[in-house]
Design a protein around this motif. Structure first.
Motif, PDB file in Angstrom:
ATOM      1  N   LYS A  56       0.831  -1.201   0.000  1.00  0.00           N
ATOM      2  CA  LYS A  56       0.000   0.000   0.000  1.00  0.00           C
ATOM      3  C   LYS A  56       0.873   1.261   0.000  1.00  0.00           C
ATOM      4  O   LYS A  56       2.035   1.223   0.423  1.00  0.00           O
ATOM      5  N   GLN A  57       0.336   2.385  -0.444  1.00  0.00           N
ATOM      6  CA  GLN A  57       1.087   3.647  -0.443  1.00  0.00           C
ATOM      7  C   GLN A  57       1.119   4.221   0.974  1.00  0.00           C
ATOM      8  O   GLN A  57       0.329   5.094   1.327  1.00  0.00           O
ATOM      9  N   TYR A  58       2.046   3.738   1.752  1.00  0.00           N
ATOM     10  CA  TYR A  58       2.214   4.188   3.143  1.00  0.00           C
ATOM     11  C   TYR A  58       3.591   3.754   3.615  1.00  0.00           C
ATOM     12  O   TYR A  58       4.397   3.219   2.840  1.00  0.00           O
ATOM     13  N   GLU A  59       3.889   3.954   4.894  1.00  0.00           N
ATOM     14  CA  GLU A  59       5.227   3.688   5.403  1.00  0.00           C
ATOM     15  C   GLU A  59       5.633   2.224   5.263  1.00  0.00           C
ATOM     16  O   GLU A  59       6.824   1.908   5.127  1.00  0.00           O
ATOM     17  N   GLY A  60       4.667   1.309   5.294  1.00  0.00           N
ATOM     18  CA  GLY A  60       4.988  -0.103   5.131  1.00  0.00           C
ATOM     19  C   GLY A  60       5.675  -0.401   3.813  1.00  0.00           C
ATOM     20  O   GLY A  60       6.542  -1.283   3.723  1.00  0.00           O
ATOM     21  N   LEU A  61       5.303   0.325   2.746  1.00  0.00           N
ATOM     22  CA  LEU A  61       5.950   0.150   1.450  1.00  0.00           C
ATOM     23  C   LEU A  61       7.388   0.655   1.509  1.00  0.00           C
ATOM     24  O   LEU A  61       8.297   0.063   0.915  1.00  0.00           O
ATOM     25  N   MET A  62       7.608   1.745   2.242  1.00  0.00           N
ATOM     26  CA  MET A  62       8.959   2.252   2.419  1.00  0.00           C
ATOM     27  C   MET A  62       9.822   1.238   3.167  1.00  0.00           C
ATOM     28  O   MET A  62      10.997   1.031   2.838  1.00  0.00           O
ATOM     29  N   VAL A  63       9.245   0.581   4.161  1.00  0.00           N
ATOM     30  CA  VAL A  63       9.974  -0.442   4.917  1.00  0.00           C
ATOM     31  C   VAL A  63      10.377  -1.593   3.989  1.00  0.00           C
ATOM     32  O   VAL A  63      11.520  -2.072   4.027  1.00  0.00           O
ATOM     33  N   TRP A  64       9.444  -2.050   3.168  1.00  0.00           N
ATOM     34  CA  TRP A  64       9.735  -3.143   2.230  1.00  0.00           C
ATOM     35  C   TRP A  64      10.838  -2.738   1.260  1.00  0.00           C
ATOM     36  O   TRP A  64      11.832  -3.457   1.088  1.00  0.00           O
ATOM     37  N   PHE A  65      10.697  -1.587   0.643  1.00  0.00           N
ATOM     38  CA  PHE A  65      11.698  -1.112  -0.315  1.00  0.00           C
ATOM     39  C   PHE A  65      13.062  -0.957   0.348  1.00  0.00           C
ATOM     40  O   PHE A  65      14.088  -1.390  -0.184  1.00  0.00           O
ATOM     41  N   ASN A  66      13.100  -0.370   1.530  1.00  0.00           N
ATOM     42  CA  ASN A  66      14.370  -0.120   2.207  1.00  0.00           C
ATOM     43  C   ASN A  66      15.078  -1.420   2.573  1.00  0.00           C
ATOM     44  O   ASN A  66      16.301  -1.525   2.461  1.00  0.00           O
ATOM     45  N   SER A  67      14.302  -2.422   3.018  1.00  0.00           N
ATOM     46  CA  SER A  67      14.907  -3.714   3.362  1.00  0.00           C
ATOM     47  C   SER A  67      15.493  -4.387   2.127  1.00  0.00           C
ATOM     48  O   SER A  67      16.624  -4.910   2.158  1.00  0.00           O
TER      49      SER A  67
ATOM     50  N   ALA B  39       5.101   7.566  -2.976  1.00  0.00           N
ATOM     51  CA  ALA B  39       4.190   8.056  -4.016  1.00  0.00           C
ATOM     52  C   ALA B  39       4.651   7.582  -5.396  1.00  0.00           C
ATOM     53  O   ALA B  39       3.826   7.229  -6.258  1.00  0.00           O
ATOM     54  N   LYS B  40       5.972   7.547  -5.596  1.00  0.00           N
ATOM     55  CA  LYS B  40       6.506   7.070  -6.878  1.00  0.00           C
ATOM     56  C   LYS B  40       6.482   5.544  -6.983  1.00  0.00           C
ATOM     57  O   LYS B  40       6.336   4.979  -8.071  1.00  0.00           O
TER      58      LYS B  40
ATOM     59  N   VAL C 214       2.560  -0.342  -6.652  1.00  0.00           N
ATOM     60  CA  VAL C 214       3.781  -1.143  -6.672  1.00  0.00           C
ATOM     61  C   VAL C 214       3.818  -2.072  -7.876  1.00  0.00           C
ATOM     62  O   VAL C 214       2.857  -2.769  -8.188  1.00  0.00           O
ATOM     63  N   GLY C 215       4.929  -2.025  -8.609  1.00  0.00           N
ATOM     64  CA  GLY C 215       5.124  -2.876  -9.782  1.00  0.00           C
ATOM     65  C   GLY C 215       4.657  -2.305 -11.082  1.00  0.00           C
ATOM     66  O   GLY C 215       4.998  -2.835 -12.147  1.00  0.00           O
ATOM     67  N   ALA C 216       3.917  -1.198 -11.057  1.00  0.00           N
ATOM     68  CA  ALA C 216       3.370  -0.621 -12.291  1.00  0.00           C
ATOM     69  C   ALA C 216       4.340   0.396 -12.893  1.00  0.00           C
ATOM     70  O   ALA C 216       3.964   1.513 -13.244  1.00  0.00           O
ATOM     71  N   TRP C 217       5.595   0.022 -12.989  1.00  0.00           N
ATOM     72  CA  TRP C 217       6.626   0.921 -13.494  1.00  0.00           C
ATOM     73  C   TRP C 217       7.790   0.083 -14.026  1.00  0.00           C
ATOM     74  O   TRP C 217       7.892  -1.124 -13.782  1.00  0.00           O
ATOM     75  N   ASP C 218       8.672   0.753 -14.755  1.00  0.00           N
ATOM     76  CA  ASP C 218       9.884   0.115 -15.253  1.00  0.00           C
ATOM     77  C   ASP C 218      11.018   0.403 -14.281  1.00  0.00           C
ATOM     78  O   ASP C 218      11.320   1.570 -14.009  1.00  0.00           O
ATOM     79  N   PRO C 219      11.668  -0.611 -13.724  1.00  0.00           N
ATOM     80  CA  PRO C 219      12.724  -0.380 -12.734  1.00  0.00           C
ATOM     81  C   PRO C 219      13.837   0.542 -13.229  1.00  0.00           C
ATOM     82  O   PRO C 219      14.303   1.420 -12.483  1.00  0.00           O
ATOM     83  N   GLU C 220      14.286   0.358 -14.469  1.00  0.00           N
ATOM     84  CA  GLU C 220      15.378   1.185 -14.988  1.00  0.00           C
ATOM     85  C   GLU C 220      14.994   2.660 -15.034  1.00  0.00           C
ATOM     86  O   GLU C 220      15.806   3.541 -14.737  1.00  0.00           O
ATOM     87  N   THR C 221      13.761   2.926 -15.384  1.00  0.00           N
ATOM     88  CA  THR C 221      13.296   4.315 -15.469  1.00  0.00           C
ATOM     89  C   THR C 221      13.035   4.899 -14.083  1.00  0.00           C
ATOM     90  O   THR C 221      13.337   6.068 -13.815  1.00  0.00           O
ATOM     91  N   LEU C 222      12.486   4.075 -13.210  1.00  0.00           N
ATOM     92  CA  LEU C 222      12.090   4.570 -11.895  1.00  0.00           C
ATOM     93  C   LEU C 222      13.279   4.976 -11.041  1.00  0.00           C
ATOM     94  O   LEU C 222      13.153   5.863 -10.181  1.00  0.00           O
ATOM     95  N   VAL C 223      14.440   4.364 -11.253  1.00  0.00           N
ATOM     96  CA  VAL C 223      15.615   4.698 -10.438  1.00  0.00           C
ATOM     97  C   VAL C 223      15.861   6.194 -10.432  1.00  0.00           C
ATOM     98  O   VAL C 223      16.017   6.818  -9.374  1.00  0.00           O
ATOM     99  N   ASP C 224      15.921   6.800 -11.597  1.00  0.00           N
ATOM    100  CA  ASP C 224      16.233   8.224 -11.687  1.00  0.00           C
ATOM    101  C   ASP C 224      15.101   9.083 -11.123  1.00  0.00           C
ATOM    102  O   ASP C 224      15.350  10.148 -10.552  1.00  0.00           O
ATOM    103  N   GLN C 225      13.881   8.621 -11.268  1.00  0.00           N
ATOM    104  CA  GLN C 225      12.755   9.359 -10.699  1.00  0.00           C
ATOM    105  C   GLN C 225      12.823   9.356  -9.172  1.00  0.00           C
ATOM    106  O   GLN C 225      12.572  10.381  -8.521  1.00  0.00           O
TER     107      GLN C 225
END
Length: 462
Positions: free
Chosen positions: A186-197, A430-431, A435-446
């Motif tokens: 979900k778009q909340y802190e839990g997603l940040m925790v997942w991404f950061n780990s 927010a970016k 989750v998953g509806a983006w291209d990883p290579e493009t999203l890095v710079d964003q």
């Protein structure tokens, strides 16, 4: 809790000599109140402590404290702070650095990961200092179905990386087994925790730990590769065949329920899911664990009087035949995972007119007796290493050694240490959403651009 604890008022209550006011997060405030009352009684009249419950939502807690501190509220002596607020509050001059002698004792007794969440260097400091006292902590684990692994894969050991988990899950799905991998998308802190780990486990990081003004998502080829790998992992989980269709709205609670429903073989979540699985199975609400109700139903017959921990070992053994735990999955083969920490630290407010007394109380409210209360009764793992060898703690936490391992410095992933962390997190999730509806290579710079904006004070500032 709302009945037992005083209601917060919008104005300052002022300072009364010998009386300290502690503002605690709603989840856990009742246990802080118990610890505070014990400490006050043991002080033999030196001080008493009033406990006030902050709002339930972390953002509202932060706003309530910031308003009081900015308004120079002398009635605020002690506060329970989310581990991500240290840099912001220290840079603002709102919290007092822990005295050196006390800081040395805390460092000697505290696990490395939780200790680092309370450390910061302001522009006025010669080196990093301890600005709060670790009080309780948390770390996610991998939860899995050993019976499903045995049935469909003929093995008992869980996967050690996300790629291995995805491969195992696909074999299970094709054979007609559970297909979900439960996460927090979900778009909340839990997603940040997942991404950061996942990012930390891939060898990356969001900002330079020695220079919070420098983003490190794409500043070097190595960092960029780590960020891409992390994003590829998130996307693979979100878009895998048979993935949870509600992953973009999933949080800790929905992940727990998805696992209990039997739709998943794997889940990443906090330790609270184990007692939930146990009690719900005892009530007959977990279809794949009927044995718990059949063998131990009377233990769980009265939800208001749950069985004591020392009676639960046989129940835990049965639960673990179909719901077990392991270390959080890594990203790189043969490289142990790094896992994002949660938790609360107690700090002394700069506005307090009784700082020395406040530190005495804070030391007591974070000692071994207090932390055993928070962990065993409150369900939040301790920061003190010694408690992990305590028989009472071990009875309450079958997964205690896995938790301790992940809290060591080399295995802990801190969320970006920055005075603008709130903005960084808000802009990144927010970016990352959906989750998953983006291209990883493009999203890095964003993502890198969003972190730069947060550091420069541009974009969304909560």
């Amino acid at each position: 809790m709302a009945v037992a604890l005083p209601v917060l008022s919008a104005c300052s209550s002022g300072s009364t000599p010998g009386t300290l006011n502690v503002y605690a997060p709603a989840d856990g405030a009742s246990f802080i109140k118990q610890a505070a009352e014990t400490c006050a009684a043991n002080s033999k009249g030196e001080y008493k402590i009033n406990t006030f419950a902050l709002p339930k939502a972390a953002d509202d807690q932060r706003l309530q404290l910031a308003r009081r501190l900015a308004g120079n509220d002398h009635g605020l002596d002690l506060m329970g702070m989310d581990v991500v607020w240290t840099a912001e509050f220290a840079d603002a001059g709102w919290i007092e650095p822990v005295p050196d002698e006390l800081a040395a004792r805390i460092k000697a007794d505290t696990l490395g990961g939780p200790y680092e969440t309370a450390v910061w260097k302001t522009d006025d400091d010669e080196a990093k200092r301890l600005y709060a006292i670790p009080t309780w902590t948390n770390t996610q684990l991998l939860w899995y179905r050993p019976d499903v692994l045995q049935q469909f894969l003929n093995k008992d050991t869980p996967p050690v990386t996300w790629d291995e988990m995805l491969a195992d899950n696909e074999i299970i799905r094709k054979a007609g087994g559970p297909s979900y991998i439960m996460v927090q998308g979900k778009q909340y802190e839990g997603l940040m925790v997942w991404f950061n780990s996942v990012l930390s486990s891939a060898g990356g990081q969001v900002v330079d730990p020695n220079d919070p003004n420098k983003q490190t998502l794409n500043d070097t080829p190595e960092h960029r590769a780590a960020t891409v790998k992390a994003l590829q992992t998130l996307k693979s989980v979100a878009t895998a065949p048979g993935a949870d269709p509600s992953i973009t709205n999933s949080d800790e609670s929905s992940a727990r329920l998805g696992m209990e429903s039997g739709k998943a073989t794997f889940e990443v979540n906090w330790p609270f899911v184990f007692p939930s699985m146990r009690s719900n199975a005892g009530a007959g609400d977990v279809a794949f664990l009927p044995e718990v109700k059949q063998e131990f139903g009377p233990l769980f017959a009265d939800p208001d009087n749950p069985p004591p921990d020392n009676e639960l070992a046989p129940v835990n053994d049965v639960v673990r035949t179909k719901f077990d735990f392991a270390r959080y999955p890594g990203v790189l083969p043969e490289v142990p995972s790094k896992v994002t920490l949660g938790g609360v630290n107690i700090a002394v407010a700069d506005t307090s007119e009784q700082k020395d007394l406040a530190f005495k109380a804070a030391e007591c409210m974070t000692n071994e007796e207090s932390q055993k209360l928070y962990s065993i009764s409150g369900g939040t793992p301790p920061t003190l290493a010694a408690i992990y060898d305590d028989p009472d703690f071990q009875a309450a936490y079958p997964m205690g050694q896995q938790i301790k391992t992940q809290l060591e410095s080399e295995n802990a992933a801190l969320r970006p240490a920055s005075p603008v962390y709130q903005a960084i997190s808000t802009l990144l999730v927010a970016k990352l959403s959906p989750v998953g509806a983006w291209d990883p290579e493009t999203l890095v710079d964003q993502l890198a651009d969003q972190v730069d904006k947060a550091i420069k004070g541009e974009g969304l500032i909560p």
